[in-house]
Design a protein around this motif. Structure first.
Motif, mmCIF file in Angstrom:
data_model
loop_
_atom_site.group_PDB
_atom_site.id
_atom_site.type_symbol
_atom_site.label_atom_id
_atom_site.label_comp_id
_atom_site.label_asym_id
_atom_site.label_seq_id
_atom_site.Cartn_x
_atom_site.Cartn_y
_atom_site.Cartn_z
ATOM 1 N N ALA A 192 0.843 -1.202 0.000
ATOM 2 C CA ALA A 192 0.000 0.000 0.000
ATOM 3 C C ALA A 192 0.874 1.247 0.000
ATOM 4 O O ALA A 192 0.593 2.228 -0.705
ATOM 5 N N LEU A 193 1.954 1.229 0.774
ATOM 6 C CA LEU A 193 2.892 2.355 0.809
ATOM 7 C C LEU A 193 3.587 2.538 -0.535
ATOM 8 O O LEU A 193 3.860 3.667 -0.956
ATOM 9 N N LYS A 194 3.851 1.444 -1.229
ATOM 10 C CA LYS A 194 4.430 1.533 -2.578
ATOM 11 C C LYS A 194 3.444 2.205 -3.536
ATOM 12 O O LYS A 194 3.825 3.053 -4.345
ATOM 13 N N TYR B 144 -7.313 3.435 2.527
ATOM 14 C CA TYR B 144 -7.734 2.258 3.290
ATOM 15 C C TYR B 144 -8.064 1.106 2.355
ATOM 16 O O TYR B 144 -7.855 -0.072 2.687
ATOM 17 N N GLY B 145 -8.570 1.426 1.182
ATOM 18 C CA GLY B 145 -8.811 0.393 0.178
ATOM 19 C C GLY B 145 -7.519 -0.232 -0.306
ATOM 20 O O GLY B 145 -7.417 -1.453 -0.478
ATOM 21 N N ALA B 146 -6.508 0.602 -0.514
ATOM 22 C CA ALA B 146 -5.194 0.107 -0.931
ATOM 23 C C ALA B 146 -4.622 -0.835 0.108
ATOM 24 O O ALA B 146 -4.056 -1.888 -0.214
ATOM 25 N N ASN B 147 -4.784 -0.468 1.391
ATOM 26 C CA ASN B 147 -4.274 -1.315 2.458
ATOM 27 C C ASN B 147 -5.042 -2.636 2.529
ATOM 28 O O ASN B 147 -4.458 -3.703 2.759
ATOM 29 N N GLY B 148 -6.343 -2.569 2.300
ATOM 30 C CA GLY B 148 -7.154 -3.784 2.299
ATOM 31 C C GLY B 148 -6.751 -4.738 1.188
ATOM 32 O O GLY B 148 -6.650 -5.953 1.394
ATOM 33 N N LEU B 149 -6.498 -4.196 0.013
ATOM 34 C CA LEU B 149 -6.050 -5.023 -1.116
ATOM 35 C C LEU B 149 -4.688 -5.648 -0.819
ATOM 36 O O LEU B 149 -4.443 -6.815 -1.133
ATOM 37 N N GLN C 115 -3.502 -6.389 2.098
ATOM 38 C CA GLN C 115 -3.704 -7.448 3.093
ATOM 39 C C GLN C 115 -4.227 -8.722 2.456
ATOM 40 O O GLN C 115 -4.032 -9.824 2.994
ATOM 41 N N GLU C 116 -4.867 -8.581 1.306
ATOM 42 C CA GLU C 116 -5.363 -9.756 0.568
ATOM 43 C C GLU C 116 -4.298 -10.345 -0.357
ATOM 44 O O GLU C 116 -4.574 -11.286 -1.098
ATOM 45 N N GLY C 117 -3.099 -9.760 -0.326
ATOM 46 C CA GLY C 117 -1.998 -10.306 -1.117
ATOM 47 C C GLY C 117 -1.745 -9.617 -2.447
ATOM 48 O O GLY C 117 -0.892 -10.061 -3.226
ATOM 49 N N LYS C 118 -2.455 -8.523 -2.714
ATOM 50 C CA LYS C 118 -2.236 -7.792 -3.970
ATOM 51 C C LYS C 118 -0.984 -6.927 -3.850
ATOM 52 O O LYS C 118 -0.678 -6.397 -2.787
ATOM 53 N N ASN C 119 -0.259 -6.764 -4.976
ATOM 54 C CA ASN C 119 0.925 -5.896 -4.965
ATOM 55 C C ASN C 119 0.546 -4.490 -5.418
ATOM 56 O O ASN C 119 -0.595 -4.226 -5.802
ATOM 57 N N TYR C 120 1.531 -3.596 -5.362
ATOM 58 C CA TYR C 120 1.223 -2.191 -5.647
ATOM 59 C C TYR C 120 0.732 -1.972 -7.072
ATOM 60 O O TYR C 120 -0.076 -1.075 -7.332
#
Length: 350
Positions: free
Chosen positions: A103-105, A311-316, A318-323
């Motif tokens: 998410a930070l990326k 928050y959506g980016a962080n949720g994704l 957490q589900e294993g999605k990359n930037y």
């Protein structure tokens, strides 16, 4: 019987052959050695050329030097900061450091793109002379330098800044483009469950800023938020006079992102954005209820809702999605591109 002259003839012939053949052998040998040296030298030059090219494409090689002139709102001073260091300061200020690295990326990619688009823009509205961007959240991006972050984080500074730096380095020199131009990489804290079409909030239709579901935003502490305001202040800000009804106003229309597009109070119509701006609400998804001398306001979401939800980016993540997955979800049909082609243009603008 051997003629007495025959030995002499053979001696002469032998000497003659030696004179002719030996120089030819020497020349041939020298020529072959020369060719081998040339081939060897050519191979060495070829390897050097490949090594140089690999060095140019190495992600760890330094990016073109570029400084950003940031106007600091509180001190009213200008700070000149290397581009990537500026991105570190924005990511650290705009997104919680506790968020997932991916998410930070995604945030670093959005922040760098936002900067590049701003620096290439001809608009200088709310921009003091001699500056590229401000740290004002209302117009640009929040930025804090490392000294300010150290004061804020205290003993956690070293681990926090290391995490942010890692995220920024992973996307170093990258921006988001659409039709080979930097995009308007708008972002916000949390949605009401959906992001917003750009035209429904700002009026301008942008092909890559389309409404998408964002259910992860429910994790935000401000997903649903309630506040109160005095009736007199409410009336003053909106230029109206309320009656004694408990329920205030009526929704005329909503956007695809389930936010209020048009709202009516006592025959006076407002856009949802106008009410949000005038009352300084978290979101344009709101409800009003009168309780005596106060108006209770309930909102869903935190921010304008256009572009990437943090928050959506962080949720994704957490589900294993990359930037890359994250930015391609919130910004449709965009490309991750190198910033290098835009560096010279930015220098010309400066």
């Amino acid at each position: 019987m051997m003629n007495k002259f025959q030995p002499l003839v053979w001696i002469v012939l032998t000497v003659f052959i030696v004179i002719l053949v030996v120089p030819s052998i020497l020349v041939a040998s020298f020529s072959n050695n020369t060719k081998q040296n040339i081939v060897s030298s050519s191979k060495q030059n070829s390897v050097t050329s490949i090594d140089n090219n690999e060095s140019k494409n190495d992600k760890n090689s330094p990016e073109p030097s570029m400084e950003v002139s940031v106007y600091r709102t509180n001190t009213k001073e200008i700070e000149n900061i290397p581009l990537e260091e500026y991105v570190v300061g924005v990511v650290a200020s705009e997104m919680p450091v506790t968020f997932e690295l991916e998410a930070l990326k995604a945030q670093s990619l959005a922040a760098r793109t936002f900067l590049v688009k701003q620096m290439l823009s001809n608009s200088k509205i709310n921009l003091p002379d001699g500056t590229d961007i401000t740290d004002n959240i209302q117009y640009h991006q929040v930025y804090k330098n490392k000294k300010e972050l150290a004061n804020e984080w205290g003993e956690d500074y070293k681990s926090n800044i290391s995490k942010i730096q890692k995220a920024v380095n992973a996307t170093k020199g990258q921006i988001l483009t659409y039709d080979e131009k930097p995009i308007d990489a708008s972002f916000f804290s949390a949605s009401n469950g959906y992001t917003e079409n750009s035209e429904d909030y700002w009026g301008n239709k942008t092909p890559y800023l389309k409404s998408v579901e964002s259910p992860w935003d429910i994790e935000s502490p401000k997903f649903q938020y309630q506040t109160t305001i005095q009736v007199s202040r409410f009336e003053e800000l909106l230029g109206i006079k309320l009656n004694n009804d408990v329920n205030i106003g009526m929704v005329i229309s909503k956007s695809k992102g389930n936010r209020i597009k048009l709202f009516e109070i006592n025959d006076k119509k407002y856009s949802g954005k106008t009410i949000r701006d005038k009352l300084k609400l978290n979101s344009s998804d709101f409800k009003f209820k009168r309780e005596g001398s106060k108006v209770v306001i309930t909102t869903k979401g935190n921010g304008h809702g256009v572009g990437m939800s943090q928050y959506g980016a962080n949720g994704l993540a957490q589900e294993g999605k990359n930037y890359k997955d994250i930015v391609n979800y919130y910004y449709q049909d965009v490309t991750i591109s190198s910033v290098e082609p835009f560096i010279n243009k930015m220098y010309v603008k400066k």
